[in-house]
Design an enzyme around this catalytic site. Structure first.
Site, PDB file in Angstrom:
ATOM      1  N   SER A 111       2.995 -16.368  -1.106  1.00 42.68           N
ATOM      2  CA  SER A 111       3.852 -15.738  -2.115  1.00 42.68           C
ATOM      3  C   SER A 111       4.991 -14.925  -1.509  1.00 42.68           C
ATOM      4  CB  SER A 111       3.007 -14.829  -3.023  1.00 42.68           C
ATOM      5  OG  SER A 111       2.284 -13.880  -2.258  1.00 42.68           O
ATOM      6  N   GLY A 152      -0.476 -17.696  -3.181  1.00 37.65           N
ATOM      7  CA  GLY A 152      -1.926 -17.778  -3.047  1.00 37.65           C
ATOM      8  C   GLY A 152      -2.400 -18.652  -1.911  1.00 37.65           C
ATOM      9  N   ASN A 204      -3.286 -14.022   2.674  1.00 39.02           N
ATOM     10  CA  ASN A 204      -4.385 -14.237   1.719  1.00 39.02           C
ATOM     11  C   ASN A 204      -5.727 -14.387   2.421  1.00 39.02           C
ATOM     12  OD1 ASN A 204      -2.974 -14.267  -0.888  1.00 39.02           O
ATOM     13  ND2 ASN A 204      -1.925 -16.056  -0.056  1.00 39.02           N
ATOM     14  N   ASP A 243       2.510  -4.050  -7.666  1.00 33.32           N
ATOM     15  CA  ASP A 243       1.207  -4.399  -7.105  1.00 33.32           C
ATOM     16  C   ASP A 243       1.032  -3.889  -5.678  1.00 33.32           C
ATOM     17  OD1 ASP A 243       2.779  -6.123  -5.597  1.00 33.32           O
ATOM     18  OD2 ASP A 243       2.028  -7.955  -6.527  1.00 33.32           O
ATOM     19  N   HIS A 300       3.774  -7.314  -2.953  1.00 29.59           N
ATOM     20  CA  HIS A 300       4.941  -8.194  -2.903  1.00 29.59           C
ATOM     21  C   HIS A 300       6.239  -7.395  -2.910  1.00 29.59           C
ATOM     22  CE1 HIS A 300       1.681 -10.718  -4.635  1.00 29.59           C
ATOM     23  NE2 HIS A 300       2.184 -11.590  -3.771  1.00 29.59           N
TER      24      HIS A 300
END
Length: 221
Positions: free
Chosen positions: A41, A75, A104, A185, A188
């Site tokens: 991402s 992801g 991830n 979040d 990011h």
């Protein structure tokens, strides 16, 4: 004898050109170097407009002097990347592969040894396909513990040392700890951070571009 010389010379020249072609590796149809970005991402412009992501900004900076293929998927793990890469190598014949994976894996607490094995597979596959590799390193939050973080981030350095690869130690340098440059979040980066990310990648990428036929002035448009 003289009558046969042109035919002999032609066959010799054809064989010489064929040998050169077989040894030169894949070349894009229009002669431009091809860059393949394998990421998650952070390279897929998650949460922002696609054309604001650092990969799109890279394409704009290159101004048509190179082809950029963004195969990043939000992801994505190193395992998924390793499974997808062989087909992408065959499809795009990249000259440079940018590997931005691992975040991830770390966030899921996967074993660093498994992460390293997957990354090694991707480096070896890229090299076998005639591509150079740029590693884009990622860190994980401190709550995962110092030992795990050190083992995780150490994978990038070990791979860089083992394969003599160009390495960006931390893709989000100067960004990750600035709340104004991160989305809500906390994982990011925002659109405002994307030019900074590109500027972090550029010093390691520019020499690889030059090795593939671009002068720095050309690559900067």
């Amino acid at each position: 004898m003289k009558k046969g010389l042109p035919d002999v010379a032609w066959r010799w020249a054809l064989g010489w050109l064929l040998a050169l072609a077989l040894g030169a590796g894949p070349v894009s149809a229009d002669g431009r170097p091809t860059l393949l970005v394998m990421g998650d991402s952070l390279s897929a412009a998650y949460g922002i407009e696609a054309d604001a992501g650092w990969v799109s900004l890279l394409q704009a900076r290159l101004d048509g002097k190179a082809r950029v293929v963004n195969a990043s998927i939000s992801g994505e793990t190193s395992s998924g990347g390793a499974a997808r890469l062989p087909e992408l190598l065959g499809q795009h014949d990249p000259d440079i592969v940018l590997l931005e994976l691992g975040g991830n894996d770390g966030l899921r607490g996967l074993p660093p040894g498994q992460f390293q094995a997957n990354m090694r597979r991707m480096v070896e596959a890229s090299r076998e396909a005639g591509a150079e590799v740029l590693l884009l390193g990622i860190d994980i939050p401190p709550n995962y513990g110092r030992a795990y973080r050190d083992a995780f981030t150490g994978v990038y350095r070990r791979l860089a040392d083992d394969f003599d690869l160009a390495l960006v130690p931390f893709l989000l340098e100067g960004v990750a700890l600035d709340d104004n440059l991160m989305q809500d979040d906390g994982i990011h980066p925002t659109a405002a951070a994307q030019p900074m990310i590109l500027d972090t990648v550029w010093p390691e990428l520019a020499p690889l571009l030059e090795e593939n036929g671009l002068t720095l002035a050309e690559a900067q448009g």
